[in-house]
Design an enzyme around this catalytic site. Structure first.
Site, short mmCIF file in Angstrom:
data_model
loop_
_atom_site.label_atom_id
_atom_site.label_comp_id
_atom_site.label_asym_id
_atom_site.label_seq_id
_atom_site.Cartn_x
_atom_site.Cartn_y
_atom_site.Cartn_z
N ARG A 105 0.06 -3.75 11.23
CA ARG A 105 -1.12 -4.53 11.37
C ARG A 105 -1.62 -4.78 12.25
O ARG A 105 -2.72 -5.63 12.62
CB ARG A 105 -0.72 -5.52 10.51
CG ARG A 105 -2.12 -6.64 10.15
CD ARG A 105 -0.95 -8.32 9.36
NE ARG A 105 -0.12 -8.02 7.83
CZ ARG A 105 -1.34 -7.76 7.12
NH1 ARG A 105 -2.11 -8.13 7.02
NH2 ARG A 105 -0.09 -7.20 5.74
N TYR A 137 16.59 5.28 0.26
CA TYR A 137 15.44 5.22 1.26
C TYR A 137 14.47 6.31 0.59
O TYR A 137 13.49 6.51 1.39
CB TYR A 137 16.47 7.03 2.04
CG TYR A 137 16.45 7.15 3.47
CD1 TYR A 137 16.84 6.81 4.65
CD2 TYR A 137 15.74 8.61 3.15
CE1 TYR A 137 15.95 7.20 5.08
CE2 TYR A 137 15.10 9.16 4.10
CZ TYR A 137 15.29 8.64 5.17
OH TYR A 137 14.78 9.50 6.42
#
Length: 232
Positions: A105, A137
């Site tokens: 971001r 995972y």
């Protein structure tokens, strides 16, 4: 000079990526919660930082980059859901997914502003299929693959290239337990069509190509480099 940020730089794939970019004349900024790797080059800059925590220090030291390699990740010991705690699941997602979102971001905003940039996320064969990890995972890498594709779609118009790399079995410190007595190393090699594990350097070479500008007509691809594992 091209500026590259690599998370998980102290070993394995991240270390191989750092060495390749330095060889290619880039300035490399590496981040890891472990100690600095043994790289004696003036264009290498290291920050010891846990990316699941406060990222202000990272953004202060490295406000902007041309290439972002979100390489850091952790495994879950192949634990199925009933064998893994909520806290363990949260830890895996925090490292493998949410930290990548937060870091991306920040640097994405700078890339959009200048209409240029490359982001390479370290996905996995577990981004496509079960069996590459446990419940946490595999779920986290599926989430990362979706994030990669949506990011690529949303920001192609802003000249930001986004890729994923999906390794299979790679011999790194993270997979060292597989090479201990009773580990999975021999079985994995036998089950992999090319008959061996991949090396971090091979993953780094693919990274270098995706970041070279030679892949300018590619966008949002998650490139498998798994020795043919997913062909089965």
């Amino acid at each position: 000079m091209t500026k590259v940020l690599i998370t998980g730089v102290s070993s394995g794939i991240g270390l191989a990526q750092a060495r390749l970019f330095l060889k290619n004349g880039c300035a490399v900024y590496g981040v890891d919660k472990s100690e600095a790797p043994d790289i004696q080059e003036e264009n290498f800059h290291f920050l010891q930082l846990d990316i699941t925590g406060n990222l202000a220090a990272l953004f202060d030291v490295v406000p902007d980059v041309d290439i972002l390699c979100n390489t850091a990740g952790i495994l879950d010991a192949y634990k199925p859901l009933l064998a893994i705690s909520d806290d363990e699941i949260a830890d895996v997602f925090q490292t493998n997914f949410f930290a990548t979102v937060a870091i991306t971001r920040h640097y994405l905003a700078k890339m959009v502003e200048r209409q240029a940039g490359i982001i390479i996320n370290m996905c996995s064969i577990a981004s496509f299929m079960a069996g590459g990890g446990g419940a946490a995972y595999t779920a986290s890498k599926h989430a990362l693959a979706g994030f990669t594709r949506q990011l690529a779609l949303d920001y192609a118009k802003d000249k930001v290239q986004v890729f994923g790399i999906a390794p299979g079995a790679v011999k790194t410190a993270m997979t060292a337990s597989d090479f201990e007595p009773g580990g999975l190393a021999d079985w994995v090699a036998q089950e992999t069509p090319i008959g061996r594990w991949s090396s971090p350097d091979e993953i780094a070479e693919l990274t270098g190509f995706l970041a070279s500008g030679k892949a300018s007509s590619m966008q949002g691809e998650i490139v498998k480099i798994d020795g043919g594992w997913s062909l089965k």
